[in-house]
Write an enzyme that holds these catalytic residues in place. Sequence first.
Site, PDB file in Angstrom:
ATOM      1  N   TYR A 145     -13.078  18.776   1.521  1.00 28.69           N
ATOM      2  CA  TYR A 145     -13.885  18.140   0.479  1.00 28.69           C
ATOM      3  C   TYR A 145     -14.368  16.778   0.970  1.00 28.69           C
ATOM      4  O   TYR A 145     -14.056  16.359   2.090  1.00 28.69           O
ATOM      5  CB  TYR A 145     -13.075  18.023  -0.815  1.00 28.69           C
ATOM      6  CG  TYR A 145     -12.861  19.348  -1.501  1.00 28.69           C
ATOM      7  CD1 TYR A 145     -13.901  19.985  -2.170  1.00 28.69           C
ATOM      8  CD2 TYR A 145     -11.621  19.987  -1.464  1.00 28.69           C
ATOM      9  CE1 TYR A 145     -13.711  21.216  -2.786  1.00 28.69           C
ATOM     10  CE2 TYR A 145     -11.426  21.216  -2.071  1.00 28.69           C
ATOM     11  CZ  TYR A 145     -12.482  21.824  -2.733  1.00 28.69           C
ATOM     12  OH  TYR A 145     -12.289  23.049  -3.333  1.00 28.69           O
ATOM     13  N   CYS A 205     -10.212  34.651 -10.886  1.00 26.40           N
ATOM     14  CA  CYS A 205     -10.094  33.185 -10.730  1.00 26.40           C
ATOM     15  C   CYS A 205     -11.141  32.658  -9.759  1.00 26.40           C
ATOM     16  O   CYS A 205     -12.267  32.340 -10.150  1.00 26.40           O
ATOM     17  CB  CYS A 205      -8.680  32.813 -10.313  1.00 26.40           C
ATOM     18  SG  CYS A 205      -8.019  33.736  -8.897  1.00 26.40           S
TER      19      CYS A 205
END
Length: 664
Positions: free
Chosen positions: A181, A371
Amino acid sequence: MNKYKKLFEPIKIGNCEIKNRFALAPMGPLGLADSEGGFNQRGIDYYTERAKGGTGLIITGVTFVDNEVEEHGMPNCPCPTHNPVQFVRTGREMTERIHAYNSKVFLQMSGGFGRVTIPTNLGEFPPVAPSPIQHRWLDKTCRELTVEEIKSIVEKFGDGAFNAKRAGFDGVQIHAVHEGYLIDQFAISLFNHRTDEYGGSLENRLRFAREIVEEIKKRCGQDFPVTLRYSPKSFIKDLRDGALPGEEFVEKGRDLDEGVKAAKLLVEYGYDALDTDVGSYDSWWWSHPPMYQEKGLYRPYAKLMKETVDVPVICAGRMDDPDMALEAVENGTCDMISLGRPLLAEPDYVNKLRSNNCKSIRPCISCQEGCMGRVQHYSMLNCAVNPQACREKDNALTPIIKKKKVLIVGGGVAGCEAARVLALRGHEAVLYEKSDRLGGNLIPGGAPDFKEDDIALADWYANTLKDLNVEVKLNSIVTKDLILSSKADTVIIATGSTPKVFSLGDDEKVYTAADVLTQKKDCGDETVVIGGGLVGCETALDLAKKGKKVTIVEALDKLLALNGPLCSANSEMLQKLIPFNNIDVKTNSKVKKFSDGILEMETNNGIEKIKCDSVILAVGYKEENSLYKELEFEIPEIYILGDARKVFNIMYGIWDAYEVANHI
């Protein structure tokens, strides 16, 4: 005596005492935010339900502190800085409910996704990064952040943590020097080509992460816990190219040597715990491990962190085996066990473990259909095996007005789920299954050793229906006459599907994938699998792992072209495992005939022949709905569910059954 008592000893993160060693792992809270960046009722109910289930520490899914430098198309996720009053108001309601169960709750806060922003969540916004580097998913070059923009994000972390503390959160988790990230992109030299104070040396590359924790401690006090999601190893072979377990490669991301150095620095900067995993978006199957990864895959890396730092280490990654969790805490691998998908599947996991009721824990099957796949494609979080996950109130059990006798034909997941829900609501369910066990296609599907949780789910259904006193009739063939004479008020047909087959001439050695997987048929030493969908690829992988020489023949131009896994972590890993396990692949190829051990097929290069001991058909399934058609106009209240209605996957079999059974 409960042998898992060690897992229920309290632990401190900073000055925050947590009642047991279990944490809800942070998972993208898509669909759990309101239009102003607060928590909506679904989010409040979802997190509270896991606290009610006994989880000691609730870590929310990601919330964005900044929506100016990197826009996120509010309200994709909650945001503690967008409308602070709304965030504090809704957050306070949630934390007060969580605290009622003596659980603690940390808010996970993100600096942004940078080059890994999922396109469905990106919209038209330009991706940003530490440097002008290639985007993970799009063929675009990211825009480099300015120093002023970095400083503004750091300040927003302080604002977000301050609002979280006001809202009653017990601490925060920073997202993240992990998985590649934005903050991690700054930390890794592969992505960070800067020459200013945020690039170059490891200390400079960690400056962003350091300034964040220092800003939060300045704003919220030294006693306010700040934890970090941290990956000591990236498993990156190259941009968009990750390594498989056991593969020899040169690490281009963060290697373990730098991972250890960085961990020491990050704790020195003020982080109070490391929530440890490994991987990156370029090797997504590490960060979001499918069933093809072994259970507890992060344990060696958590152990390394325990030997490196003196703050608590949290370990996630398919840690749902309680014996494995116990051993990890007892031998010093980690201090806490983080459960993500297992707590989607079973919110009462911790309480059931505490009360020695392990058999009633509904297993996660690591399919990632409900999910991560849905987060990736539809911006919503759910669970394939638990239709109530993230819809606790909307999908609450409906009270019955009049008790009914419901006859269910078929003991696959749809029939079992229907029986479970009907029994919980107070109806009388009677289930007929033609074979000698419940589970339907879970049984052949769960035959490979990497699909053990499919069998666990079948066993869970059998145990649950027994506990609910559902009458189950195995080895029972149901006819139209039997149903009409049963005096049932309602009938559910869940007769499943049958494998599609066709003749290749010499069919004595032509088998279905189900028969080979369940060892009803021996495929020999060399075999050809016809069909490169999910069943074909998993069958080929299972056989190759057993030492067979396997070739896949697929009519389309690539594997998993139709009905493949929804989540890229699953599909990309499976596609890489095929050549890694020396499985030959013939695409754009159509089989013509099989005779005398020779399979003949038509390819772009003309007719080709393969010598093999057998041929395995994995070309799909067809609905078995004949009984329903016989009864359609004979019974006023009749439903058709699962593969009998439409061949799909486990998730829709369970979800559709829940929907119908909850409204009978």
